[in-house]
Design a protein around this motif. Structure first.
Motif, PDB file in Angstrom:
ATOM      1  N   CYS A   3       0.585  -1.174   0.147  1.00  0.00           N
ATOM      2  CA  CYS A   3      -0.071  -0.110   0.290  1.00  0.00           C
ATOM      3  C   CYS A   3       1.307   1.288   0.130  1.00  0.00           C
ATOM      4  O   CYS A   3       0.289   2.076  -0.284  1.00  0.00           O
ATOM      5  CB  CYS A   3      -0.837  -0.037   0.749  1.00  0.00           C
ATOM      6  SG  CYS A   3       0.153   0.496   2.620  1.00  0.00           S
ATOM      7  N   GLU A   5       2.510   2.102   2.781  1.00  0.00           N
ATOM      8  CA  GLU A   5       3.059   2.707   3.743  1.00  0.00           C
ATOM      9  C   GLU A   5       4.333   1.899   4.573  1.00  0.00           C
ATOM     10  O   GLU A   5       4.700   0.732   3.960  1.00  0.00           O
ATOM     11  CB  GLU A   5       1.763   2.666   4.873  1.00  0.00           C
ATOM     12  CG  GLU A   5      -0.080   3.512   4.187  1.00  0.00           C
ATOM     13  CD  GLU A   5       0.284   4.681   4.730  1.00  0.00           C
ATOM     14  OE1 GLU A   5       0.956   5.084   5.447  1.00  0.00           O
ATOM     15  OE2 GLU A   5      -0.171   5.646   4.031  1.00  0.00           O
ATOM     16  N   HIS A   7       5.234  -0.432   7.087  1.00  0.00           N
ATOM     17  CA  HIS A   7       5.338  -1.745   7.905  1.00  0.00           C
ATOM     18  C   HIS A   7       6.328  -2.165   8.932  1.00  0.00           C
ATOM     19  O   HIS A   7       7.322  -1.880   8.790  1.00  0.00           O
ATOM     20  CB  HIS A   7       4.378  -1.836   7.743  1.00  0.00           C
ATOM     21  CG  HIS A   7       3.141  -1.750   7.084  1.00  0.00           C
ATOM     22  ND1 HIS A   7       2.535  -1.491   7.251  1.00  0.00           N
ATOM     23  CD2 HIS A   7       3.123  -1.263   5.424  1.00  0.00           C
ATOM     24  CE1 HIS A   7       1.114  -0.739   6.337  1.00  0.00           C
ATOM     25  NE2 HIS A   7       1.561  -1.072   5.302  1.00  0.00           N
ATOM     26  N   CYS A  11       5.019  -5.993   4.077  1.00  0.00           N
ATOM     27  CA  CYS A  11       4.302  -7.121   3.558  1.00  0.00           C
ATOM     28  C   CYS A  11       4.270  -7.992   3.089  1.00  0.00           C
ATOM     29  O   CYS A  11       3.211  -8.914   3.111  1.00  0.00           O
ATOM     30  CB  CYS A  11       3.463  -6.288   2.266  1.00  0.00           C
ATOM     31  SG  CYS A  11       2.496  -4.347   2.481  1.00  0.00           S
ATOM     32  N   HIS A  37      -1.218  -5.472  11.423  1.00  0.00           N
ATOM     33  CA  HIS A  37      -0.394  -5.233  10.193  1.00  0.00           C
ATOM     34  C   HIS A  37      -1.863  -4.943   9.410  1.00  0.00           C
ATOM     35  O   HIS A  37      -1.585  -4.054   8.772  1.00  0.00           O
ATOM     36  CB  HIS A  37       0.790  -6.502   9.553  1.00  0.00           C
ATOM     37  CG  HIS A  37       0.700  -5.953   8.595  1.00  0.00           C
ATOM     38  ND1 HIS A  37       2.223  -5.426   7.701  1.00  0.00           N
ATOM     39  CD2 HIS A  37       0.015  -5.788   7.028  1.00  0.00           C
ATOM     40  CE1 HIS A  37       2.813  -5.094   6.488  1.00  0.00           C
ATOM     41  NE2 HIS A  37       1.431  -5.638   5.919  1.00  0.00           N
ATOM     42  N   CYS A  41      -2.970  -1.958   6.866  1.00  0.00           N
ATOM     43  CA  CYS A  41      -2.782  -2.657   5.692  1.00  0.00           C
ATOM     44  C   CYS A  41      -3.572  -3.228   4.939  1.00  0.00           C
ATOM     45  O   CYS A  41      -3.538  -4.034   4.881  1.00  0.00           O
ATOM     46  CB  CYS A  41      -1.673  -3.451   5.307  1.00  0.00           C
ATOM     47  SG  CYS A  41      -0.831  -3.302   3.744  1.00  0.00           S
TER      48      CYS A  41
HETATM   49 ZN   LIG Z   1       0.855  -1.491   3.122  1.00  0.00          ZN
END
Ligand SMILES: [Zn+2]
Ligand SMILES: [Zn+2]
Length: 108
Positions: A3, A5, A7, A11, A37, A41
């Protein structure tokens, strides 16, 4: 496949171990990380939701937890079609598996 972002847990790591999470085959500490997460996400959460649906369907139909790979692929592509139709999005980027159209079904 992310996405965008940042984390704490990557991912790709989440998706790599998605099945272990679904099957509860991971330590609690990792479960917590995964839960966090999925909270932040949405792409990963969607993927997780899909896998969970597949597992539920298979369990209902077959009465067991093992998802044969080709069955899983079929269900997934089916769900993809349904969801793509609902969302009005263009086709997903996942390539169709090559081969005959499910004429042969693996049975034990
Ligand atoms: Zn993400
Ligand atoms: Zn993610």
């Amino acid at each position: 496949m992310s996405c965008g972002e940042p984390h704490e847990t990557d991912c790709s790591e989440v998706l790599d171990h998605l099945y272990e999470y679904l099957d509860r085959e991971m330590p609690d500490s990792d479960c917590e990380k995964f839960k966090e997460h999925f909270d932040e996400c949405s792409p990963c959460f969607e993927k997780y939701g899909l896998e969970q649906e597949v597992k539920k369907l298979v369990r209902r139909c077959c009465g067991h937890d093992d998802v044969p790979t080709d069955l899983r692929a079929k269900v997934m592509s089916r769900i993809d079609v349904i969801r793509a139709g609902q969302a009005g999005e263009s086709a997903a980027a996942e390539p169709e598996p090559a081969g005959p159209d499910g004429a042969q079904q693996a049975s034990s």
